[in-house]
Design an enzyme around this catalytic site. Structure first.
Site, PDB file in Angstrom:
ATOM      1  N   ARG A  40       0.855  -1.190   0.000  1.00 22.75           N
ATOM      2  CA  ARG A  40       0.000   0.000   0.000  1.00 22.75           C
ATOM      3  C   ARG A  40       0.892   1.240   0.000  1.00 22.75           C
ATOM      4  O   ARG A  40       1.821   1.314   0.816  1.00 22.75           O
ATOM      5  CB  ARG A  40      -0.881   0.018   1.256  1.00 22.75           C
ATOM      6  N   THR A  91       5.918  -0.406   5.569  1.00 27.47           N
ATOM      7  CA  THR A  91       7.140  -1.093   5.147  1.00 27.47           C
ATOM      8  C   THR A  91       7.603  -0.694   3.744  1.00 27.47           C
ATOM      9  O   THR A  91       8.577  -1.226   3.231  1.00 27.47           O
ATOM     10  CB  THR A  91       6.960  -2.625   5.234  1.00 27.47           C
ATOM     11  N   ASP A  94      -2.560 -12.661   8.217  1.00 26.70           N
ATOM     12  CA  ASP A  94      -3.635 -13.567   7.812  1.00 26.70           C
ATOM     13  C   ASP A  94      -5.005 -12.883   7.772  1.00 26.70           C
ATOM     14  O   ASP A  94      -5.807 -13.146   6.888  1.00 26.70           O
ATOM     15  CB  ASP A  94      -3.693 -14.760   8.781  1.00 26.70           C
ATOM     16  N   GLN A 136      -6.024 -10.925   4.583  1.00 26.30           N
ATOM     17  CA  GLN A 136      -5.890 -11.599   3.282  1.00 26.30           C
ATOM     18  C   GLN A 136      -7.205 -11.750   2.527  1.00 26.30           C
ATOM     19  O   GLN A 136      -7.232 -11.686   1.301  1.00 26.30           O
ATOM     20  CB  GLN A 136      -5.196 -12.959   3.454  1.00 26.30           C
ATOM     21  N   HIS A 140       0.785 -19.712   4.885  1.00 30.13           N
ATOM     22  CA  HIS A 140      -0.027 -20.347   5.933  1.00 30.13           C
ATOM     23  C   HIS A 140      -1.390 -20.620   5.306  1.00 30.13           C
ATOM     24  O   HIS A 140      -1.914 -19.775   4.571  1.00 30.13           O
ATOM     25  CB  HIS A 140      -0.139 -19.399   7.141  1.00 30.13           C
ATOM     26  N   GLY A 197      11.068 -15.004   9.593  1.00 28.89           N
ATOM     27  CA  GLY A 197      11.717 -14.427   8.423  1.00 28.89           C
ATOM     28  C   GLY A 197      13.204 -14.141   8.620  1.00 28.89           C
ATOM     29  O   GLY A 197      14.015 -14.395   7.721  1.00 28.89           O
ATOM     30  N   GLU A 210       1.227 -23.579  17.943  1.00 30.86           N
ATOM     31  CA  GLU A 210       1.390 -22.272  18.591  1.00 30.86           C
ATOM     32  C   GLU A 210       0.453 -22.103  19.793  1.00 30.86           C
ATOM     33  O   GLU A 210       0.796 -21.434  20.759  1.00 30.86           O
ATOM     34  CB  GLU A 210       1.265 -21.116  17.585  1.00 30.86           C
ATOM     35  N   GLU A 261      16.237 -19.725  32.450  1.00 34.14           N
ATOM     36  CA  GLU A 261      16.937 -20.989  32.186  1.00 34.14           C
ATOM     37  C   GLU A 261      16.231 -21.854  31.149  1.00 34.14           C
ATOM     38  O   GLU A 261      16.784 -22.851  30.682  1.00 34.14           O
ATOM     39  CB  GLU A 261      17.132 -21.773  33.494  1.00 34.14           C
ATOM     40  N   SER A 283      21.592 -32.664  35.428  1.00 29.66           N
ATOM     41  CA  SER A 283      22.075 -33.554  36.494  1.00 29.66           C
ATOM     42  C   SER A 283      21.138 -34.744  36.677  1.00 29.66           C
ATOM     43  O   SER A 283      19.987 -34.730  36.247  1.00 29.66           O
ATOM     44  CB  SER A 283      22.157 -32.772  37.804  1.00 29.66           C
TER      45      SER A 283
HETATM   46  P1  NAD Z   1       3.974  -9.280   9.178  1.00 29.22           P
HETATM   47  O1  NAD Z   1       2.908  -8.756  10.064  1.00 29.22           O
HETATM   48  O2  NAD Z   1       5.376  -9.349   9.679  1.00 29.22           O
HETATM   49  O3  NAD Z   1       4.031  -8.404   7.807  1.00 29.22           O
HETATM   50  C1  NAD Z   1       2.889  -8.083   7.090  1.00 29.22           C
HETATM   51  C2  NAD Z   1       3.189  -7.164   5.910  1.00 29.22           C
HETATM   52  O4  NAD Z   1       1.969  -6.938   5.173  1.00 29.22           O
HETATM   53  C3  NAD Z   1       3.718  -5.784   6.272  1.00 29.22           C
HETATM   54  O5  NAD Z   1       4.624  -5.394   5.265  1.00 29.22           O
HETATM   55  C4  NAD Z   1       2.461  -4.905   6.189  1.00 29.22           C
HETATM   56  O6  NAD Z   1       2.772  -3.557   5.925  1.00 29.22           O
HETATM   57  C5  NAD Z   1       1.767  -5.527   4.990  1.00 29.22           C
HETATM   58  N1  NAD Z   1       0.322  -5.313   4.904  1.00 29.22           N
HETATM   59  C6  NAD Z   1      -0.579  -5.270   5.927  1.00 29.22           C
HETATM   60  N2  NAD Z   1      -1.827  -5.065   5.426  1.00 29.22           N
HETATM   61  C7  NAD Z   1      -1.702  -5.012   4.062  1.00 29.22           C
HETATM   62  C8  NAD Z   1      -2.621  -4.822   2.985  1.00 29.22           C
HETATM   63  N3  NAD Z   1      -3.912  -4.679   3.220  1.00 29.22           N
HETATM   64  N4  NAD Z   1      -2.135  -4.832   1.720  1.00 29.22           N
HETATM   65  C9  NAD Z   1      -0.819  -4.975   1.461  1.00 29.22           C
HETATM   66  N5  NAD Z   1       0.104  -5.155   2.447  1.00 29.22           N
HETATM   67  C10 NAD Z   1      -0.339  -5.179   3.724  1.00 29.22           C
HETATM   68  O7  NAD Z   1       3.473 -10.723   8.661  1.00 29.22           O
HETATM   69  P2  NAD Z   1       4.269 -12.125   8.698  1.00 29.22           P
HETATM   70  O8  NAD Z   1       4.476 -12.559  10.117  1.00 29.22           O
HETATM   71  O9  NAD Z   1       5.415 -12.074   7.757  1.00 29.22           O
HETATM   72  O10 NAD Z   1       3.137 -13.116   8.106  1.00 29.22           O
HETATM   73  C11 NAD Z   1       2.855 -13.180   6.720  1.00 29.22           C
HETATM   74  C12 NAD Z   1       2.322 -14.577   6.416  1.00 29.22           C
HETATM   75  O11 NAD Z   1       3.351 -15.540   6.704  1.00 29.22           O
HETATM   76  C13 NAD Z   1       1.113 -14.985   7.249  1.00 29.22           C
HETATM   77  O12 NAD Z   1       0.277 -15.779   6.437  1.00 29.22           O
HETATM   78  C14 NAD Z   1       1.736 -15.837   8.358  1.00 29.22           C
HETATM   79  O13 NAD Z   1       0.849 -16.778   8.930  1.00 29.22           O
HETATM   80  C15 NAD Z   1       2.840 -16.536   7.575  1.00 29.22           C
HETATM   81  N6  NAD Z   1       3.958 -17.067   8.350  1.00 29.22           N
HETATM   82  C16 NAD Z   1       4.597 -16.285   9.275  1.00 29.22           C
HETATM   83  C17 NAD Z   1       5.681 -16.788   9.984  1.00 29.22           C
HETATM   84  C18 NAD Z   1       6.435 -15.928  10.979  1.00 29.22           C
HETATM   85  O14 NAD Z   1       7.338 -16.466  11.641  1.00 29.22           O
HETATM   86  N7  NAD Z   1       6.172 -14.649  11.143  1.00 29.22           N
HETATM   87  C19 NAD Z   1       6.123 -18.106   9.752  1.00 29.22           C
HETATM   88  C20 NAD Z   1       5.477 -18.862   8.750  1.00 29.22           C
HETATM   89  C21 NAD Z   1       4.391 -18.337   8.074  1.00 29.22           C
HETATM   90 MG    MG Z   2       4.053 -21.725  12.816  1.00 29.97          MG
HETATM   91 MG    MG Z   3       1.152 -19.706  12.790  1.00 29.00          MG
END
Ligand code: NAD
Ligand code: MG
Ligand code: MG
Ligand code: MG
Ligand code: MG
Length: 330
Positions: free
Chosen positions: A39, A44, A74, A77, A99, A125, A186, A222, A243
């Site tokens: 956007r 970001t 999520d 989306q 996901h 990430g 989780e 710990e 231990s």
């Molecule tokens: P995040 O919250 O870190 O990043 C989200 C990004 O989307 C940001 O750049 C934000 O500005 C942008 N954004 C938000 N609303 C938006 C919109 N309407 N249009 C366009 N961009 C928009 O998210 P994340 O943790 O990277 O998660 C992203 C996906 O990855 C999810 O489906 C999550 O379940 C999956 N996932 C995350 C992890 C993790 O460790 N964080 C691991 C595996 C899978």
């Molecule tokens: Mg997970």
């Molecule tokens: Mg998850």
């Protein structure tokens, strides 16, 4: 570096957070043509530009892409798909998720002409990027929901390969399995289970009159040593390093804390996930403006273990407690 026999789609990454940034950088370094969709003026956008990406609005970014990775939170989306992706994705494109939540529980019903796949690295990430940079990779799981081109699996494999996942391990799964096990992990063990276990242990010690500082070290600090041993060599390695007294205490007291009733309640958590109750409640909570989420979060942030923890960690000069954005960019 990547497998030459696999397809090389042009890729649009929508979202540039934890996963989005790592995917975009790794795929570009693996030779893919990557555009970032964000956007205009979003939080970001500046970061993606500073990393040298061509940044477009989500609608513009996805129009010409062979593969679109949906890496926004999520809960946004569905709206993103309905308003931006469905009207703009080119015919026969591949839609990729990290996901399976929205597709598995039917919030998103992808257009019939699309390939729909999942590639989920098993790590945050920052780790996906760091491992790639040192020539390794984070294991990835992948799944196919819809295969219209006959190439959906190769597209998922190509993407996972570009992330560095093939250097580690690739495991095929389904949207159902990924979604349900990710939520269960989780909730019951990683975030929900572990934090509740730590808080309860801390409360028991403090309520019995022990100093909060000592309690913090014993039940939270710990834990890292134990989890590192799990990570390196499972419970076997933990038992090797603690231990005999700690082992005997584990054998006789562990099952008193986590017993058959706990396991039964874990099954209830799993059932709520499988039948969609959890997701239905979460969507309703999100749409109501997160009233309970905010309340629960505030309670966690104000828990006495956070108060004492903050004081103790101020003296741990070796800790990296840089802000989330900085840590993820490192
Ligand atoms: P995040 O919250 O870190 O990043 C989200 C990004 O989307 C940001 O750049 C934000 O500005 C942008 N954004 C938000 N609303 C938006 C919109 N309407 N249009 C366009 N961009 C928009 O998210 P994340 O943790 O990277 O998660 C992203 C996906 O990855 C999810 O489906 C999550 O379940 C999956 N996932 C995350 C992890 C993790 O460790 N964080 C691991 C595996 C899978
Ligand atoms: Mg997970
Ligand atoms: Mg998850
Ligand atoms: Mg908790
Ligand atoms: Mg045990």
């Amino acid at each position: 570096m990547t497998q030459p026999s696999l397809p090389r789609p042009s890729i649009a990454i929508v979202g540039y957070g934890s996963q989005g940034r790592a995917h975009a950088l790794n795929l570009r370094d693996s030779g893919f043509d990557v555009t970032v969709g964000l956007r205009p003026g979003g939080p970001t956008e500046a970061k993606a530009k500073a990393d040298g990406f061509s940044v477009k609005s989500p609608a513009e970014a996805v129009k010409s892409a062979d593969l679109v990775a949906v890496l926004t939170p999520d809960m946004v989306q569905k709206k993103l798909y309905d308003e931006v992706l469905a009207p703009n994705l080119k015919q026969g494109a591949c839609l990729l998720f990290a996901h399976g939540l929205n597709v598995h529980f039917g919030m998103i019903s992808p257009r019939d002409d699309l390939d729909v796949v999942l590639v989920a690295p098993k790590g945050p990430g920052a780790l996906v990027r760091r491992e790639y940079e040192i020539g390794r990779g984070v294991p990835c799981i992948y799944a196919i929901h819809q295969d219209r081109s006959g190439k959906a699996k190769d597209l998922a494999l190509s993407y996972a390969d570009g992330l560095g996942g093939a250097r580690a391990n690739l495991i095929e799964t389904t949207f159902k399995e990924e979604t349900e096990t990710d939520l269960f992990g989780e909730q019951a063990v990683l975030c929900g289970g572990a934090s509740s276990l730590v808080q309860a242990g801390f409360e028991v010690l403090v309520e019995a009159g022990y100093q909060p500082e000592i309690a913090y070290y014993e039940v939270l600090h710990e834990l890292k040593l134990i989890v590192d041993l799990f990570y390196e060599g499972g419970i076997t390695r933990m038992l090797e390093f603690v231990s005999e007294t700690a082992q005997y205490g584990d054998y006789v007291s562990g099952p008193r804390v986590i017993d058959a009733a706990t396991k039964e309640r874990m099954r209830e958590v799993l059932k709520d996930i499988q039948d969609g109750t959890f997701t239905k409640n979460w969507v309703a909570e999100y749409e109501a403006g997160l009233p309970n989420y905010k309340k629960y979060k505030q309670a966690d942030l104000e828990h006495p273990i956070e108060v004492v923890g903050k004081q103790l960690r101020a003296k741990m000069v070796w800790l990296d407690n840089s802000p989330k954005e900085q840590k993820e960019a490192a």
